[in-house]
Design an enzyme around this catalytic site. Structure first.
Site, PDB file in Angstrom:
ATOM      1  CB  SER A  83       2.756  -1.332   4.711  1.00 41.36           C
ATOM      2  OG  SER A  83       2.440  -0.399   3.735  1.00 41.36           O
ATOM      3  NE  ARG A 232       4.364  -2.699  -4.785  1.00 38.50           N
ATOM      4  CZ  ARG A 232       3.316  -2.109  -5.359  1.00 38.50           C
ATOM      5  NH1 ARG A 232       3.336  -1.862  -6.657  1.00 38.50           N
ATOM      6  NH2 ARG A 232       2.272  -1.742  -4.661  1.00 38.50           N
ATOM      7  CG  ASP A 233       9.924  -3.415  -1.917  1.00 38.61           C
ATOM      8  OD1 ASP A 233       9.058  -2.532  -1.780  1.00 38.61           O
ATOM      9  OD2 ASP A 233       9.686  -4.620  -1.725  1.00 38.61           O
ATOM     10  NE  ARG A 268       6.650  -6.587  -5.373  1.00 38.73           N
ATOM     11  CZ  ARG A 268       6.930  -5.985  -4.226  1.00 38.73           C
ATOM     12  NH1 ARG A 268       8.161  -5.536  -4.000  1.00 38.73           N
ATOM     13  NH2 ARG A 268       6.017  -5.807  -3.312  1.00 38.73           N
ATOM     14  CE  LYS A 423      -1.016   0.086   0.622  1.00 33.85           C
ATOM     15  NZ  LYS A 423       0.417  -0.157   0.877  1.00 33.85           N
ATOM     16  CG  HIS A 496       4.682   0.977  -4.567  1.00 30.81           C
ATOM     17  ND1 HIS A 496       6.011   0.957  -4.234  1.00 30.81           N
ATOM     18  CD2 HIS A 496       4.005   0.758  -3.410  1.00 30.81           C
ATOM     19  CE1 HIS A 496       6.136   0.737  -2.924  1.00 30.81           C
ATOM     20  NE2 HIS A 496       4.933   0.623  -2.406  1.00 30.81           N
ATOM     21  CG  ASP A 533       2.226   3.373   5.764  1.00 28.50           C
ATOM     22  OD1 ASP A 533       2.232   4.376   5.010  1.00 28.50           O
ATOM     23  OD2 ASP A 533       2.065   2.209   5.325  1.00 28.50           O
TER      24      ASP A 533
HETATM   25  O1  LIG Z   1       4.418  -4.981  -0.976  1.00 30.50           O
HETATM   26  C1  LIG Z   1       4.511  -3.858  -1.479  1.00 30.50           C
HETATM   27  O2  LIG Z   1       3.607  -3.345  -2.148  1.00 30.50           O
HETATM   28  C2  LIG Z   1       5.815  -3.111  -1.312  1.00 30.50           C
HETATM   29  O3  LIG Z   1       6.872  -4.008  -1.313  1.00 30.50           O
HETATM   30  C3  LIG Z   1       5.863  -2.380  -0.026  1.00 30.50           C
HETATM   31  O4  LIG Z   1       4.767  -1.534   0.142  1.00 30.50           O
HETATM   32  P1  LIG Z   1       4.012  -1.449   1.518  1.00 30.50           P
HETATM   33  O5  LIG Z   1       5.033  -1.659   2.591  1.00 30.50           O
HETATM   34  O6  LIG Z   1       3.468  -0.031   1.517  1.00 30.50           O
HETATM   35  O7  LIG Z   1       2.946  -2.459   1.522  1.00 30.50           O
HETATM   36 MN   LIG Z   2       2.533   1.507   3.351  1.00 32.90          MN
HETATM   37 MN   LIG Z   3       4.259   0.629  -0.429  1.00 38.42          MN
END
Ligand SMILES: O=C(O)[C@H](O)COP(=O)(O)O
Ligand SMILES: [Mn+2]
Ligand SMILES: [Mn+2]
Length: 621
Positions: A83, A232-233, A268, A423, A496, A533
């Site tokens: 993102s 998550r990543d 996290r 977001k 996620h 994105d």
């Molecule tokens: O922070 C998060 O949720 C993930 O590490 C990355 O997701 P995002 O880049 O879509 O925020």
């Molecule tokens: Mn994103």
């Molecule tokens: Mn994400």
């Protein structure tokens, strides 16, 4: 960070053919990539008539753009988008070197690098198996010495990679931030807090390894690391391997006489790394574990903590409960106290800003800190240039300036931006070059819809998509704004979680929201730009080199919770779009950064000459 204002020419030239004053809706579907249709493509599986109609509509008004790798400033095309880099590119119209995302995986991938996503996934999956079956002596993650060698290689190979360069050249230790931290090494403990993985989105293990080594060489005698597990990543289940690697490094430091240990941690998403003030309880749990040394779970080692918590609480890496490491007598090994130094080693801002406020602000009312130790605190980077937070940092962040929002506002374009909390900063802070606040309060309105908190989003996959769409609709219909910009989070936030059923519901909800916005654009004779994105929901399974889904030892599908390498759609249309406007053919490799010039054109302006070229042309009919 952010735009510096004064002296730089902000006047945009008029577009020779396109009119001003149209209402332009800019819709970003978070985590919405384009992939082949199959059962793990939740966008394909979902009922998405609106997005389908854009794809099947006028062929010259729908295309794909690159949203990962070098197209968004990442070091290689094996790096998935995220993102931050995605919205930076969309808003800034230029590709900034986002050099912090090089991962150890990339080195493993160099032999097989062919841009095939299947390779990436299968290597990760293979490594996961290794992690699950071998003990702490495994070479699953490499040692700090190897990380250092690679970092030096990278410096020649890559340009201006901020953190990597600062670490490899040693400049990080000459900067004001490190000197400030260094002042505590003689009498205090050096604490490092951050995300422990090589996901490369928020932080990187090899950077932590180098920083630990460098700090010891510069006099740190007592070190405590506070870890946030990822999943998550990177794949769920990989945290144990990362903890083992870190433990091995700390053993080596102890052999050299440094008292170095992991002191606390947690998953996290449950501990510390909330963002945009969605749920301060997350940060409070982190504060209690990292600073106060208090948590519901106490262990003698972090390896034991991760193993036991995964088994006994059934939590995945993202949601491990908070834990502290204790001595035999039950006392925490590393609370943060007066005279200590603290570095938050994440480079990405959004999920560190809240903790930074708790660590830095004297006046703070978000939760009861119980004690507020007098420490020297620095971020890996300064996370918010507008707030100057934190005031001390190890590496200067890139200056992303002259973003499209600043230009447009300066040229009379009124902007409305909206998303829900999780977001909200993406369409404001990231979009505006990691700059918080308005360029011009008279010309802009940013609306945040409170997200649900305390849940995983597979429980509420529709999230606030409809509410966001309704706000956008109202902003369009009131005709007060020229640009109405939203982020629809569903595909990403639910993707996620790894819950396929819920992600299908999420994709439908996002599609419904797009319809509400496009209907409003229809009513006012406006224009829409619909894009994303980066990918996420369009592929939810780990794959081998041939692109086939990978199974775990029990024969179950291995779920992919992370982003992907897929391209994302861009669709333009609406009654306000001149009939001759179409995507031009001479930007075949277009990426997200080309969208900013495109949007400027749709507002009736030429983009600045150093912006990535527009995606559109106006044919004479
Ligand atoms: O922070 C998060 O949720 C993930 O590490 C990355 O997701 P995002 O880049 O879509 O925020
Ligand atoms: Mn994103
Ligand atoms: Mn994400």
């Amino acid at each position: 960070m952010g735009s510096s204002g004064g002296g730089i020419e902000r006047k945009l030239a008029d577009h020779p053919k396109l009119p001003k004053d149209k209402t332009v809706a800019v819709v970003v579907l978070d985590g919405w990539g384009e992939a082949s249709p199959n059962q793990y493509n939740c966008i394909h599986a979902a009922d998405t008539p609106t997005m389908d109609s854009l794809k099947k509509g006028v062929p010259e008004r729908w295309r794909l753009v690159r949203a990962h790798g070098t197209a968004v400033g990442l070091p290689t095309d094996d790096d998935m988008g995220n993102s931050e880099v995605g919205h930076n590119a969309l808003g800034a119209g230029r590709i900034y070197a986002q050099g912090h995302t090089r991962t150890l995986w990339d080195h493993n991938k160099t032999e097989t690098r062919d841009g095939d996503k299947g390779d990436q996934n299968s290597e990760k999956a293979e490594a996961l198996e290794v992690a699950q079956t071998q003990d702490a002596k495994t070479d699953f993650r490499r040692s700090v010495d190897e990380a250092e060698e690679d970092s030096e290689e990278e410096t020649d190979e890559l340009e201006a990679k901020l953190v990597d360069n600062a670490l490899a050249s040693g400049k990080i230790y000459e900067g004001e931030g490190f000197k400030y931290i260094n002042e505590c090494f003689e009498a205090g403990t050096f604490h490092l807090i951050g995300l422990l993985s090589d996901g490369g989105v928020h932080s990187r293990l090899d950077q932590l390894q180098l920083l630990l080594k460098g700090a010891c060489e510069h006099g740190a005698k007592r070190i405590r690391v506070h870890i946030l597990t990822d999943g998550r990543d990177v794949l769920d289940g990989t945290s144990l391997g990362f903890v083992q690697t870190l433990e091995n490094d700390l053993v080596k430091l102890r052999e050299k006489g440094v008292d170095a240990q992991i002191a606390s941690g947690g998953g996290r998403m449950y501990v510390t790394m909330d963002r945009y003030e969605n749920d301060w309880n997350v940060v409070k749990r982190g504060w209690e574990a990292h600073v106060l040394g208090e948590a519901p779970y106490k262990f003698r080692s972090a390896v034991e903590a991760v193993k036991k918590l995964r088994e006994e609480t059934n939590a995945d890496d993202q949601y491990l409960p908070p834990f502290v490491i204790v001595h035999d007598n039950g006392k925490p090994v590393g609370p943060i106290v007066d005279g200590d130094a603290v570095v938050t080693f994440n480079f990405r801002a959004d999920r560190m800003v809240m903790l930074a406020k708790a660590l830095e602000y004297e006046d703070f009312d978000k939760f009861d800190r119980v004690r507020f130790p007098k420490i020297h605190y620095a971020g890996m980077l300064q996370y918010d240039g507008e707030l100057k937070l934190p005031s001390h940092y190890l590496v200067s962040p890139p200056e992303i300036e002259r973003t499209s929002g600043e230009y447009l506002v300066h040229n009379g374009v009124r902007i409305f931006a909206c998303s829900e909390t999780v977001k909200f900063g993406h369409v404001t802070f990231f979009w505006n070059g990691n700059r918080s606040g308005y360029f011009n309060r008279e010309m802009e309105e940013y609306v945040e819809i409170p997200s649900d908190s305390g849940i995983t989003f597979n429980v509420q996959p529709k999230m606030k998509a409809l509410e966001i769409a309704e706000k956008a609709r109202d902003a369009i219909l009131c005709r007060k704004f020229h640009q109405v910009r939203v982020n629809l989070p569903n595909g990403d936030m639910v993707g996620h979680t790894g819950d396929i059923e819920a992600t299908i519901v999420a994709c439908k909800a996002a599609d419904d929201a797009v319809k509400v916005i496009l209907d409003a654009i229809e009513q006012v004779g406006g224009i829409y730009v619909v894009t994303a994105d980066h990918g996420n929901a369009e592929d939810m399974v780990k794959r081998n080199k041939r692109g086939e889904p990978l199974l775990d030892k029990n024969g179950n599908i291995q779920i992919l919770t992370s982003h992907t390498l897929h391209p994302v759609p861009v669709a333009i249309g609406g009654p306000g779009l001149l009939p001759g406007v179409r995507f031009c053919k001479d930007v075949p490799d277009g990426g997200l950064a080309n969208v900013a010039a495109t949007v400027m054109n749709l507002h009736g302006f030429e983009a600045p000459s150093d912006y990535e070229p527009t995606l559109i042309e106006v044919a004479d009919n």
